[in-house]
Design an enzyme around this catalytic site. Structure first.
Site, short mmCIF file in Angstrom:
data_model
loop_
_atom_site.label_atom_id
_atom_site.label_comp_id
_atom_site.label_asym_id
_atom_site.label_seq_id
_atom_site.Cartn_x
_atom_site.Cartn_y
_atom_site.Cartn_z
N ASP A 200 0.70 -0.78 0.16
CA ASP A 200 0.30 -0.15 0.25
C ASP A 200 0.61 1.15 -0.03
O ASP A 200 1.92 0.88 0.74
CB ASP A 200 -1.29 -0.38 1.54
CG ASP A 200 -2.59 0.53 0.87
OD1 ASP A 200 -2.71 0.81 0.66
OD2 ASP A 200 -1.91 1.59 2.11
N GLU A 267 1.81 -0.32 -5.03
CA GLU A 267 0.42 0.42 -5.30
C GLU A 267 1.76 1.97 -5.24
O GLU A 267 1.64 2.66 -3.75
CB GLU A 267 -0.25 0.68 -4.06
CG GLU A 267 -1.55 1.50 -4.71
CD GLU A 267 -2.24 2.70 -3.44
OE1 GLU A 267 -3.02 3.07 -3.55
OE2 GLU A 267 -1.49 2.50 -2.55
#
Ligand code: GLC
Length: 540
Positions: A200, A267
């Site tokens: 993330d 990401e």
């Protein structure tokens, strides 16, 4: 070639996938029970978004315990059953790693608040004195991605940094204890049998020394993200090299892929292709999400530019494609019609490289409108009720039946995690399974053909049969040719210079003319099946 280079990976958002215990919220047992849907679809892997204990200030991306399962989603044994079932079905399993921030309910942050300025506990986060005569102003001008300052002041006067919600304090990645704790988190999930991690906000873990101001307009031009003092810092790369080594060497339990076959996907909202490529060097991440493709307009020139740039970027062997995610507006709504979303799916699935699908995309779900009082996304509050946020793409999946909750749960419809629209009966898996013209049937057929006609070389650029100025895209990779009519006029197939037999169309195709907003696949098994890899088509 490794599996992840041409994988079709299905993003599973557990609270909205399937509910087993009847409380109205999806859970791990529900996911396990319904994994067959993903296998039947023809995906190769599942990425499951956070299922860890969390106060849910940001849909579970605010984690209070990195090595446990949220009680409303199940237990560690439920996770083991999910992993075993995935592996039995031949699916790889990827979990989400959220290293940029913890929840404000994480024991470390509670300790930091209690321990006070200058303490070791505060040193794990980014606490700073404020500016202004009495420290009443934030330490710098950084803005949270969810709106408002990226700083919150605590009772004793210090401020802490949070690039997202205030309930998501950012960690200090220069602190060795943080580093080693996360290596332990990686080992923990590897020991439980996962095949990889989605990392993330992988571009944000380190902030520039001294935390200088970012200047005006900081979130206005994503192409400049890499120039921000809180993004894309050099120190990220030694950290990812350390993780890669861990992934490549930590022993694998039975059922999981071998260490060197694990995957780490970033990401990373870094839009400059050269900067993004630095995350996917051979000793760092394996892949990064291709947000440029997700955000491309329904325009042949722009799509072609993004496709060519993605495939020719350094690290092209790691290319990914995606049309949706739990953060994005559903493609049917974003692109303007179900026709376009179906055509975009055939475009994406014909490209060499790997594709990430988001649950519900295969059902052609539109973005739902959530009533004000049920909105959960922090963006709604943080934007002063101007941005409804991302809940519209996180609505529980419709499985069967004519009315909410459409087989998602045994609970009453009004108790589902987010409310489902009343008119979703045509979108259920059960309804679409019976319908040869449904979006689910289209995805299943596309994935079956994709498997039957692999790209062989997922790094080879497709051969273009359309010119950059044509209102359509046509390209070939191995035996598969894809034509997408993005123009307003029907496109006669004859004369495009394509060989092969039509095998799949995203809309009504009469054998001769491709309607606007429609894609067609052709298969030509007579030609050599390997891409030449030169990227130059015979025509253009
Ligand atoms: C990522 C997640 C998003 C979350 C944010 C903060 O972008 O995909 O859902 O809000 O990180 O963790």
């Amino acid at each position: 070639m490794s599996w992840w280079q041409d994988t079709v990976c299905y993003e599973l958002y557990p609270r909205a996938f399937a509910d087993w215990d009847g409380d109205g919220t999806g859970d791990l047992a529900g996911a396990t029970a319904r994994l067959g849907h993903i296998a039947e679809l023809g995906a190769d892997a599942v990425w499951i978004t956070p299922f860890y204990p969390s106060p849910l200030a940001d849909g579970g991306y605010d984690i209070a315990d990195y090595t446990a399962v949220a009680p409303d989603l199940g237990t560690s044994e439920d996770f083991d059953r999910l992993t075993a079932r995935a592996h039995d079905l031949g699916l790889k399993l990827i979990v989400d790693l959220v290293p940029n921030h913890t929840s404000d309910q994480h024991p470390w942050f509670r300790e930091a608040l209690a321990a006070g300025p200058g303490s070791t506990a505060r040193g794990r986060y980014l606490f700073r004195p404020g500016r202004g005569l009495a420290g009443e102003l934030p330490p710098n001008d950084w803005q949270s991605a969810f709106g408002g300052p990226a700083w919150t002041r605590v009772a004793d006067g210090e401020w802490y940094c949070h690039l997202h919600a205030p309930e998501q304090p950012d960690l200090n990645w220069r602190e060795q204890e943080v580093r080693s704790a996360f290596s332990d988190v990686l080992r923990y999930w590897l020991d439980r049998g996962v095949d990889g991690f989605r990392v993330d906000v992988a571009h944000a873990l380190f902030k520039a020394e001294g935390m200088p101001d970012a200047g005006p307009g900081q979130h206005q031009d994503p192409l400049r993200n890499h120039l921000m003092p809180y993004y894309d810092q050099e120190e990220l790369h030694p950290l990812y090299r350390e993780w890669r080594k861990l992934l490549d060497t930590h022993p694998a339990p039975p059922g999981a892929v071998a260490p060197h076959d694990r995957v780490m996907v970033a990401e990373s909202a870094v839009f400059d292709p050269a900067r993004l490529a630095r995350y996917i060097r051979p000793d760092e991440m394996h892949q990064a999400f291709n947000f440029a493709f997700l955000e491309a307009a329904w325009d042949p020139a722009e799509l072609r530019r993004v496709i060519d740039a993605s495939l020719s970027a350094p690290g092209g062997g790691a290319v990914t494609w995606l049309l949706s995610s739990h953060d994005a507006v559903r493609p049917v709504t974003r692109l303007g019609s179900a026709m376009r979303a179906r055509a975009a799916a055939l475009l994406m699935l014909a490209l060499p490289g790997s594709a990430y699908l988001y649950q519900g995309e295969e059902l052609g779900l539109p973005q739902a409108t959530i009533p004000d009082h049920r909105i959960l996304d922090p963006l709604w509050e943080r934007s002063g009720h101007t941005d409804r946020g991302r809940d519209g793409s996180r609505v529980p999946l419709p499985w069967s039946g004519d009315l909410p909750p459409y087989g998602f749960t045994t609970a009453k419809a009004e108790r589902t995690w987010l409310p489902q629209p009343d008119d979703w009966a045509p979108y259920t898996v059960a309804a679409q399974e019976r319908d040869p013209a449904s979006t689910l049937t289209l995805y299943r057929e596309a994935l079956r053909l994709r498997r039957a006609h692999p790209a062989y070389d997922p790094t080879a650029a497709p051969r273009w049969y359309s010119a950059p100025t044509d209102p359509y895209l046509a390209f070939r990779r191995s035996a598969l040719t894809c034509v997408v009519n993005l123009g307003t006029q029907p496109l006669p197939l004859a004369g495009l210079g394509l060989t092969g037999s039509p095998v799949l169309a995203s809309g009504p195709f009469d054998g001769g003319t491709i309607p606007p907003d429609t894609a067609l696949w052709l298969v030509d098994d007579t030609e050599p099946q390997h891409n030449e890899g030169d990227g130059h088509g015979p025509v253009h």
